[in-house]
Structure formats: structure tokens, C-alpha cells
Design an enzyme around this catalytic site. Structure first.
Site, PDB file in Angstrom:
ATOM      1  N   HIS A 123       0.839  -1.206   0.000  1.00  0.00           N
ATOM      2  CA  HIS A 123       0.000   0.000   0.000  1.00  0.00           C
ATOM      3  C   HIS A 123       0.875   1.257   0.000  1.00  0.00           C
ATOM      4  O   HIS A 123       0.680   2.164  -0.819  1.00  0.00           O
ATOM      5  CB  HIS A 123      -0.915  -0.020   1.236  1.00  0.00           C
ATOM      6  N   GLU A 124       1.850   1.287   0.897  1.00  0.00           N
ATOM      7  CA  GLU A 124       2.705   2.489   0.985  1.00  0.00           C
ATOM      8  C   GLU A 124       3.571   2.622  -0.260  1.00  0.00           C
ATOM      9  O   GLU A 124       3.798   3.734  -0.747  1.00  0.00           O
ATOM     10  CB  GLU A 124       3.563   2.454   2.247  1.00  0.00           C
TER      11      GLU A 124
END
Ligand SMILES: [Zn+2]
Ligand SMILES: [Zn+2]
Length: 171
Positions: free
Chosen positions: A119-120
Site C-alpha cells: 500500500h505504501e
């Protein structure tokens, strides 16, 4: 994509090895850097939590196309009570905290850590949050959100990054 993993503070070796293996399996090139201490300026003694932007700065100072800082300390960003991670959108640095991923079930813990990392890294390649609940770029407000989503980008997000996914976790 190429990612340098930078442990901040004590991070269990087997957790780092699992993350390394899972990222490689998704087609991400990984280099694990020697660990560094959590910066003193990050600690907020009133909350007994750590400021995520201070750990992002560690990532920006390290070498690598993308630097993923991994820590076991509890992170926050005002005005949120806590965050699972934070990243530069379209930038180099990202950070994830393992603190709230509940390690009781090691397989689940490992999958959550991978999803938060991807996600990051998705923010690093320029993606914002995605309304699709099963897309890895969906915002996680709580673990149920993390558990609902998969580790891959939805077709719309793949389109947004030019049609070629930067990773693909095999089923
Ligand atoms: Zn996000
Ligand atoms: Zn999406």
C-alpha cells in the site's frame, strides 16, 4: 520496482525475512539495509507514540530508488490516533509499523505486513487512496479494512500507473 528495506529500531529477524521473501515473490527487488535507531525526535512521550513523518525522513536520507522503513513502534500523524504507515506520494520514502498488526496468528500477521508495505509503495509510485475495498490502495482505518483488501492493485489503479502493475502477488 526496487525497494530498500530499512529497519528502524528492533525488528524481529524472521519478520524481515518473511517480508523480503513476500516482496520478491511479488516481483519486487529487495535490499535489506542495516537497521538504524528510531530517531529521538520521533517520540512523543505524552502519547507514548512516534511521529511517522520523522521515520519518513530516515527513508529519504537512505539510498535506494524506494526506501521502506519498517518499525515495531506505534506511529501516528496528527490528527489521527495512529497510522499503519505513511508514504511520499510519487516519492522515495515509505514507512510501515507492525505494532497494530496483531502477531498472534503469524500467517495473518505476515499477510497484513505485506499488504501495508505494498500500500505504501503504491503511494510511492503516485497512487492515492482507492474507493475499491478489495484494492490494496484502499485506506485502512482498522485491521478489518486491511483484511478485506488484497495485496494487488485493482484494474483502475493499474491503469493509473500506466497499465503495468509494479508488482503482482500470485494467488
Ligand atoms: Zn494510504
Ligand atoms: Zn484501486
Amino acid at each position: 520496482m526496487q525497494v530498500s528495506v530499512l529497519p528502524a529500531g528492533d525488528v524481529e529477524k524472521n519478520v524481515l525475512e518473511a517480508l523480503d521473501a513476500d516482496l520478491r515473490r511479488a516481483g519486487v527487488g529487495v535490499t535489506t539495509l542495516p537497521s538504524q535507531g528510531v530517531p529521538g525526535a520521533a517520540h512523543n512521550p505524552e502519547r507514548d507514540q512516534y511521529r511517522a513523518p520523522e521515520l519518513l525522513k530516515m527513508g529519504r536520507r537512505a539510498h535506494g530508488e524506494h526506501v521502506l522503513v519498517v518499525t515495531e513502534v506505534d506511529l501516528y500523524v496528527d490528527p489521527l490516533n495512529f497510522v499503519f504507515g505513511q508514504a511520499d506520494v510519487g516519492g522515495q520514502a515509505a514507512v510501515i509499523s507492525l505494532h497494530r498488526l496483531s502477531p498472534d496468528d503469524s500467517r495473518l500477521f505476515r499477510f497484513r505486513a505485506l499488504k501495508e508495505a505494498l500500500h505504501e509503495l503504491g503511494h510511492n509510485v503516485g497512487l492515492d487512496h482507492c474507493p475499491e475495498a478489495t484494492c490494496v490502495m484502499h485506506f485502512s482505518n482498522e485491521l478489518a479494512d486491511t483484511d478485506r483488501k488484497g495485496p494487488n492493485l485493482c484494474p483502475d489503479c493499474v491503469e493509473r500507473v500506466g497499465g503495468e502493475p509494479p508488482w503482482r502477488v500470485p494467488a
